[in-house]
Design a protein around this motif. Sequence first.
Motif, PDB file in Angstrom:
ATOM      1  N   LEU A 304       0.813  -1.228   0.000  1.00 28.56           N
ATOM      2  CA  LEU A 304       0.000   0.000   0.000  1.00 28.56           C
ATOM      3  C   LEU A 304       0.839   1.268   0.000  1.00 28.56           C
ATOM      4  O   LEU A 304       0.290   2.364   0.030  1.00 28.56           O
ATOM      5  CB  LEU A 304      -0.897   0.025   1.251  1.00 28.56           C
ATOM      6  CG  LEU A 304      -2.100  -0.909   1.264  1.00 28.56           C
ATOM      7  CD1 LEU A 304      -2.776  -0.865   2.625  1.00 28.56           C
ATOM      8  CD2 LEU A 304      -3.092  -0.537   0.175  1.00 28.56           C
ATOM      9  N   ASP A 305       2.184   1.075   0.072  1.00 25.92           N
ATOM     10  CA  ASP A 305       3.055   2.254   0.206  1.00 25.92           C
ATOM     11  C   ASP A 305       2.744   3.013   1.485  1.00 25.92           C
ATOM     12  O   ASP A 305       2.649   4.245   1.488  1.00 25.92           O
ATOM     13  CB  ASP A 305       2.847   3.198  -0.990  1.00 25.92           C
ATOM     14  CG  ASP A 305       4.045   3.128  -1.904  1.00 25.92           C
ATOM     15  OD1 ASP A 305       5.090   2.683  -1.424  1.00 25.92           O
ATOM     16  OD2 ASP A 305       3.901   3.520  -3.084  1.00 25.92           O
ATOM     17  N   GLY A 306       2.518   2.278   2.548  1.00 29.01           N
ATOM     18  CA  GLY A 306       2.242   2.894   3.857  1.00 29.01           C
ATOM     19  C   GLY A 306       0.755   2.907   4.164  1.00 29.01           C
ATOM     20  O   GLY A 306      -0.079   2.851   3.255  1.00 29.01           O
ATOM     21  N   PHE A 307       0.442   2.963   5.467  1.00 31.52           N
ATOM     22  CA  PHE A 307      -0.964   2.949   5.892  1.00 31.52           C
ATOM     23  C   PHE A 307      -1.548   4.361   6.027  1.00 31.52           C
ATOM     24  O   PHE A 307      -2.746   4.507   6.227  1.00 31.52           O
ATOM     25  CB  PHE A 307      -1.097   2.221   7.241  1.00 31.52           C
ATOM     26  CG  PHE A 307      -1.030   0.721   7.121  1.00 31.52           C
ATOM     27  CD1 PHE A 307      -1.946   0.032   6.339  1.00 31.52           C
ATOM     28  CD2 PHE A 307      -0.060  -0.014   7.799  1.00 31.52           C
ATOM     29  CE1 PHE A 307      -1.899  -1.352   6.230  1.00 31.52           C
ATOM     30  CE2 PHE A 307      -0.007  -1.391   7.696  1.00 31.52           C
ATOM     31  CZ  PHE A 307      -0.920  -2.064   6.910  1.00 31.52           C
ATOM     32  N   ASP A 308      -0.699   5.375   5.963  1.00 30.86           N
ATOM     33  CA  ASP A 308      -1.156   6.744   6.212  1.00 30.86           C
ATOM     34  C   ASP A 308      -2.324   7.113   5.288  1.00 30.86           C
ATOM     35  O   ASP A 308      -2.215   7.023   4.060  1.00 30.86           O
ATOM     36  CB  ASP A 308       0.030   7.703   6.001  1.00 30.86           C
ATOM     37  CG  ASP A 308      -0.266   9.052   6.632  1.00 30.86           C
ATOM     38  OD1 ASP A 308      -1.184   9.116   7.474  1.00 30.86           O
ATOM     39  OD2 ASP A 308       0.389  10.036   6.256  1.00 30.86           O
ATOM     40  N   GLY A 309      -3.437   7.484   5.897  1.00 28.48           N
ATOM     41  CA  GLY A 309      -4.606   7.907   5.119  1.00 28.48           C
ATOM     42  C   GLY A 309      -5.380   6.768   4.483  1.00 28.48           C
ATOM     43  O   GLY A 309      -6.331   6.997   3.738  1.00 28.48           O
ATOM     44  N   LYS A 310      -4.995   5.545   4.754  1.00 28.63           N
ATOM     45  CA  LYS A 310      -5.668   4.390   4.121  1.00 28.63           C
ATOM     46  C   LYS A 310      -6.741   3.812   5.068  1.00 28.63           C
ATOM     47  O   LYS A 310      -6.602   3.878   6.288  1.00 28.63           O
ATOM     48  CB  LYS A 310      -4.647   3.280   3.802  1.00 28.63           C
ATOM     49  CG  LYS A 310      -3.442   3.756   2.991  1.00 28.63           C
ATOM     50  CD  LYS A 310      -3.761   3.806   1.513  1.00 28.63           C
ATOM     51  CE  LYS A 310      -2.773   4.584   0.673  1.00 28.63           C
ATOM     52  NZ  LYS A 310      -1.374   4.357   0.860  1.00 28.63           N
ATOM     53  N   LEU A 311      -7.752   3.244   4.465  1.00 28.36           N
ATOM     54  CA  LEU A 311      -8.804   2.576   5.240  1.00 28.36           C
ATOM     55  C   LEU A 311      -8.673   1.068   5.025  1.00 28.36           C
ATOM     56  O   LEU A 311      -8.696   0.591   3.884  1.00 28.36           O
ATOM     57  CB  LEU A 311     -10.190   3.046   4.772  1.00 28.36           C
ATOM     58  CG  LEU A 311     -11.392   2.272   5.340  1.00 28.36           C
ATOM     59  CD1 LEU A 311     -11.497   2.446   6.854  1.00 28.36           C
ATOM     60  CD2 LEU A 311     -12.697   2.715   4.677  1.00 28.36           C
ATOM     61  N   ILE A 312      -8.536   0.345   6.124  1.00 28.35           N
ATOM     62  CA  ILE A 312      -8.364  -1.110   6.015  1.00 28.35           C
ATOM     63  C   ILE A 312      -9.588  -1.803   6.614  1.00 28.35           C
ATOM     64  O   ILE A 312     -10.009  -1.491   7.736  1.00 28.35           O
ATOM     65  CB  ILE A 312      -7.087  -1.585   6.772  1.00 28.35           C
ATOM     66  CG1 ILE A 312      -5.866  -0.736   6.387  1.00 28.35           C
ATOM     67  CG2 ILE A 312      -6.830  -3.068   6.522  1.00 28.35           C
ATOM     68  CD1 ILE A 312      -5.502  -0.721   4.915  1.00 28.35           C
ATOM     69  N   ALA A 313     -10.137  -2.757   5.869  1.00 28.13           N
ATOM     70  CA  ALA A 313     -11.306  -3.510   6.332  1.00 28.13           C
ATOM     71  C   ALA A 313     -10.849  -4.802   6.998  1.00 28.13           C
ATOM     72  O   ALA A 313      -9.988  -5.502   6.458  1.00 28.13           O
ATOM     73  CB  ALA A 313     -12.195  -3.828   5.133  1.00 28.13           C
ATOM     74  N   LEU A 314     -11.427  -5.095   8.169  1.00 27.57           N
ATOM     75  CA  LEU A 314     -11.066  -6.324   8.884  1.00 27.57           C
ATOM     76  C   LEU A 314     -12.270  -7.256   8.927  1.00 27.57           C
ATOM     77  O   LEU A 314     -13.322  -6.918   9.487  1.00 27.57           O
ATOM     78  CB  LEU A 314     -10.631  -6.002  10.319  1.00 27.57           C
ATOM     79  CG  LEU A 314      -9.546  -4.936  10.497  1.00 27.57           C
ATOM     80  CD1 LEU A 314      -9.210  -4.780  11.971  1.00 27.57           C
ATOM     81  CD2 LEU A 314      -8.298  -5.294   9.697  1.00 27.57           C
ATOM     82  N   LEU A 315     -12.108  -8.427   8.361  1.00 21.67           N
ATOM     83  CA  LEU A 315     -13.174  -9.416   8.372  1.00 21.67           C
ATOM     84  C   LEU A 315     -12.875 -10.387   9.508  1.00 21.67           C
ATOM     85  O   LEU A 315     -11.896 -11.146   9.455  1.00 21.67           O
ATOM     86  CB  LEU A 315     -13.189 -10.121   7.013  1.00 21.67           C
ATOM     87  CG  LEU A 315     -14.490 -10.782   6.568  1.00 21.67           C
ATOM     88  CD1 LEU A 315     -15.704  -9.899   6.742  1.00 21.67           C
ATOM     89  CD2 LEU A 315     -14.371 -11.233   5.113  1.00 21.67           C
TER      90      LEU A 315
END
Length: 430
Positions: A304-315
């Motif tokens: 992702l080139d870093g998590f900054d500003g990203k939204l991650i979905a957890l199932l």
Amino acid sequence: MKIAVIGTGYVGLVTGVVLADLGNDVICVDNDPVKLDKLRRGIPTIFEPGLEELMKRGLQGGFLRFEDSIVNAVRESDVIFIAVGTPPNADGTSDLRAVKIVASEIAKGIDSYKVVVNKSTVPVGSGDLVRDIIISHGVSEDLVDVVSNPEFLREGSAIYDTQHPDRIVIGTKRREAAIKLVEIYAPLERPMLITDIASAELIKYGANSFLAMKISFINAISRICEAAGADVADVAKGMGADTRIGSQFLQAGLGYGGSCFPKDVMALIRISEGLGYDFQLLNDVVAINDDQTLHFLRRLEAKLDGFDGKLIALLGLAFKPNTDDIRDAKSLQIIEYIVSKGGSVRGFDPVAGELVKEVHPELELAPSAYSVGDGADALILVTEWNEFRQLDLERLGEKMKRKLMFDGRRAYSKAAAQRAGFEYYTVGSN
Ligand code: UGA
């Protein structure tokens, strides 16, 4: 048999309910009035398949009662199970405060011969400790025997495991005490191992630590598989087909969590230290486990080139399927990591969502599996609930910003995920 079970946590409640179902008169004791009120009304305080029916049957049949007085329950019973919590101290040793308080209370109720059974997972020597506490309250030595009878149930299949144990371990100094336990468990028709107290106590730690070692071993192999272009599922299958190894607990994933393995492995390390043995192997089991989820997250972070500003979905959020237990759940480690790197998280779990949100209010809860991915940059399969296995993957990814799936439990086939348009990565293969 008249039985008291002190503590209505996971082990206590399930043990009490199953023993009542075998026709014993069981009094479950707890000091939490809110819990007692629910239990008396037949409402389970934990999520466990089959528990509610069995509880209701026991209550209606008059075999099961919930009370608050240890002393009264002891007076009415022949056998008293101690099933209170033994949480870890900061240094990994077991906190035995609850066991000690309960032993003192039990002593006050002993007016005839009683068998006191340690069901809680307690360090080697705790059987003697309980006996010494009881005797220190003036109870005559011939009125009490202490037995170690460790529990091997798994959360999520606790009722089944208690009714069908691979073996029943009974550790005691005296034959009379062993006979009482044999009588209680005889209807289950399972193998019984009668031994001394210290050996019984060690069997529990040995078994849990060995299983944790199997998991860390296959997780270490998964790292080599990723580097070598091999597939850990096939490696595990081939290894497990050797009956000396066995196929169980060779499922590579995010590592072990829950209330037992992390705590018991650390406790055995400390017990060994206390006895003069440096159990280095177990330190490595812990280190591999601690790194397993981090390594997985680092792979996703790189994609992702870093998590900054990203939204991650957890199932999935519970530490494993079929439970609402989130103790040492991998979801917690994942949320902490992503949030610490500037990302945000949305999750869905069939039962554990609210519990995780209490610990991590920054987690957004999705109402369903299909909406968890809306607008997300990636999706992580954290807990392999059965109901996630047959999801329509196209629908799952439909509204995702980027259809990137990191499957932490190898729940989906790469081909199926790719057919649904996902970039798919998992543990232990490319
Ligand atoms: C474990 C033991 O399996 C029980 O026998 C024991 O009674 C219990 O601890 C306890 O001491 O009270 P439990 O923690 O309920 O039971 O759950 P498990 O099914 O053993 O799973 C433990 C963890 O290992 C979970 O996080 C699971 O996801 C993980 N696991 C398990 C793997 O990563 N791979 C596997 O192949 C198996």
